[in-house]
Write an enzyme that holds these catalytic residues in place. Structure first.
Site: not given
Length: 682
Positions: A191, A231
């Site tokens: 992220h 993910d």
């Protein structure tokens, strides 16, 4: 549609109208266990040597560093991204004996110049400064300005170790020192954007490693990198860092929920395909809902990822291995099993000569996280052919997403366009296998499995017969032993009586000991109370003594100041006295000079009186000793005998002498006064 995952790791489509009827007659207990088992279990392993019981193994690198556990919430509050995530994985691998068969590497800190390949200088300096900001309040202030980030004193070091460790494993795999590797690191990274930390991520670990291989190690000849991100959350940071780079193919399968799932927005949509030179090299497979499992992921693998990977032909694969799509994860809401992860990884290992590096991302159910990680490491080691079976269908939304992604990307990847007809397989479960021969082969396989199980049962029966014979022999021995036991029963009865008496004595001793212990506790309590009182008295006395000393010190300081003031007055008075003495000395000197002058004048007057008329001569001694008060006025007879002219000089002399005498007397009195004052002052 029924998806069957078989030992060959292939995704096979089974006609539910036929096979379910057959398969339901055969209990799944006749199939091998879904979890992978090690061929070397129970055998001695050489630690980190890549060999097991003389059999050559792939060189698998594992990175684990307890220092990364220092990154934690500053207030001790439990968070899903906690230090136990990597501890659980490591313990699971150790219990399975896997760590002994891998090359275990310690953590390695990333260099700033490598981090700045994908991050801004400002962001790198911010993360570095976290450890120097000693107050948690300042770190909390920084974290509050970021999205889903917490910070403490160990966060900076952990972030540097996480990024550096992924770089280290990727470099060793690219060099050929390792075949593959798994970096068990935290905080995660996918992220993190170039200038911002978010979503538990500080540095983008996988992006740093990819950029390092492409830009810092051209000698390794790594020209194309595939980054696979399974993910459950979209890797927004990784996507933005290689948005215009055709050397890196990014494939991300994640929950999107039409933009309402973290990290929210349209970045994870399938229309985000890259820009400029990187157009077509960013592939997003966005789930429309939760609940996706093995069948959904393997359908995506077979219908999108595998065809594209064959075309792209990567030199190395970096895998953002987040396990938050696993069963029971509190954030993912999906149900991928360890078996599903192992099959996906096995399929990827067919490319890039098996050069693949896993970097831990998410995963917040500790049990699923440990099991899934173990399954992946066993695949890396190529322990054994994967076994397992699952009777599940992909979701209808999965079919829609796969079709939409293929249509969007077929202009960039011809393999997707060429196999569009096979997309009908998602609609028609019997399109791949609609012949009875295929079904019969499957039944034959199941029969062979049952025959093997029957053979095992027959062997078990033989073992049981042998054990029955052993039990009969043991029974005879037990009868002989029973006779001995009966003979000893009398002795035992006597011993029981003795034991009872001893137990009674023991109970009394225990009661006495408890009583003594209670008394000791009371004594300790009194002693403690006395000790506390004594300490209180001592502390009070010390305080009073300190106060008295402080008061005395204050008095001494006041007296010292008073003495200093007096001394200053004495010095001032002494200065005045010295000034007065000097003034008196000056006046004395002036008086002496004046007296000398008067004496000189008197001498001059005397000399004039001696030569004035020549008639009278007065000696100087007579004049000095003469008291003018004793001078009597001239007798009338004398006055009558002398003329006025003759008398006049005498009268003038007398007046002058009287005047000089008075002046002399006054000067002498002045001199005496000065002398007395000087004596008094001295």
């Amino acid at each position: 549609m029924l998806l069957k995952f078989e030992a060959s790791s292939e995704l096979r489509l089974v006609d539910p109208s036929v096979s379910l009827t057959v398969l339901r007659k055969i209990r799944l207990s006749h199939l091998p266990d879904m979890t992978m088992t090690s061929e070397s279990s129970g055998k001695k392993c050489g630690e980190g040597d890549g060999k097991v019981a003389g059999k050559s193994q792939r060189k698998v690198g594992l990175v684990y560093d307890e220092t990364m556990c220092k990154h934690d919430t500053p207030n001790g509050k439990v968070d899903v991204e906690c230090p136990d995530r990597i501890r659980v994985i490591w313990e699971k691998l150790q219990l399975a004996g896997v760590t002994q068969r891998c090359v275990v590497l310690g953590g390695s800190k990333a260099e700033d110049k490598h981090l700045k390949l994908v991050h801004t200088k400002k962001h790198v300096n911010l993360v570095k400064s976290i450890s120097t900001k000693k107050k948690d309040s300042r770190r909390n202030k920084i974290a509050s300005q970021l999205d889903s980030i917490y910070l403490n004193g160990g966060s900076s070091e952990a972030a540097y170790l996480a990024a550096g460790s992924v770089v280290k494993v990727a470099e060793k795999v690219a060099e050929g020192e390792l075949d593959c590797g798994f970096a068990i690191v935290r905080p995660p990274g996918h992220h993190a954007e170039s200038d911002e930390a978010m979503g538990f991520c500080l540095f983008n670990n996988v992006a740093v490693a990819a950029s390092f291989l492409l830009n810092e190690r051209p000698d390794l000849d790594v020209k194309k990198i595939l980054i696979v991100d399974w993910d459950i959350h979209h890797g927004n940071g990784t996507q933005k860092m290689f948005w215009k780079d055709s050397r890196v193919l990014i494939f991300s399968v994640h929950r999107h929920d039409h933009g309402s799932f973290y990290p929210f927005g349209d970045d994870g949509d399938f229309n985000m395909v890259g820009e400029g030179p990187g157009e077509g090299f960013n592939i997003n497979v966005p789930w429309e809902q939760g609940g996706c499992g093995d069948a959904d992921y393997l359908a995506v693998w077979n219908h999108i990822l595998i065809p594209v990977t064959k075309e792209f032909k990567p030199d190395i694969i970096l895998l953002s291995a987040g396990f938050d799509a696993a069963i029971g994860d509190p954030l993912g809401g999906c149900c991928v099993t360890p078996y599903g992860y192992s099959v996906m990884l096995k399929k990827l290992m067919e490319f890039a000569h098996g050069k693949i590096v896993l970097a831990l991302e998410g995963g917040y159910n500790l049990e699923s996280l440990g099991k899934s990680s173990l399954a992946c490491v066993q695949v890396l080691l190529e322990d054994k052919q994967i076994h397992g079976s699952s009777e599940t269908y992909p979701l209808e939304s999965t079919r829609r997403v796969i079709q939409a992604v293929r249509e969007r990307l077929c202009t960039y990847w011809p393999s997707l366009d060429a196999s569009m007809a096979s997309n009908e397989n998602l609609k028609n479960p019997s399109a791949e296998r609609n012949s009875a021969d295929a079904l019969l082969r499957e039944v034959e396989e199941l029969k062979s499995l049952m025959a093997a199980r029957d053979g095992e049962l027959e062997a078990r029966r033989k073992e049981l017969k042998a054990k029955n014979k052993e039990l009969e022999a043991n029974e005879k021995e037990l009868e002989a032993g029973l006779m001995l036991i009966r003979a000893r029963e009398d002795v035992i009865c006597g011993l029981h009586a003795k034991i009872e008496s001893l137990q009674q004595e023991r109970d009394e001793a225990v009661a006495k000991a408890e009583r003594i212990d209670k008394e000791l506790q009371e004594d300790r309590a009194r002693s403690q109370e006395f000790k506390e009182d004594t300490e209180f008295c001592l502390s009070t006395l010390r305080r009073e003594k300190e106060l008295a000393i402080m008061a005395k010190n204050k008095d001494l300081e006041a007296k010292e100041k008073e003495l200093e003031a007096r001394l200053m007055l004495v010095h001032a008075r002494e200065d005045k006295i010295h000034a007065k003495i000097e003034r008196l000395q000056q006046e004395r000197d002036e008086a002496v000079a004046k007296a000398e002058r008067i004496d000189k004048e008197l001498q001059e007057d005397r000399s004039r009186s001696r030569v004035g008329n020549g008639s009278f001569a007065f000696s100087q001694e007579f004049y000095e000793d003469m008291d003018l008060d004793e001078l009597e006025p001239l007798s009338p007879e004398f006055n009558e005998d002398m003329d006025s002219e003759e008398l006049e000089p005498f009268q003038v002399i007398k007046k002058n002498m009287e005047r000089s005498h008075k002046k002399f007397i006054k000067d002498m009195e002045c001199i005496k006064f000065i002398a007395s004052e000087r004596a008094r002052v001295l």
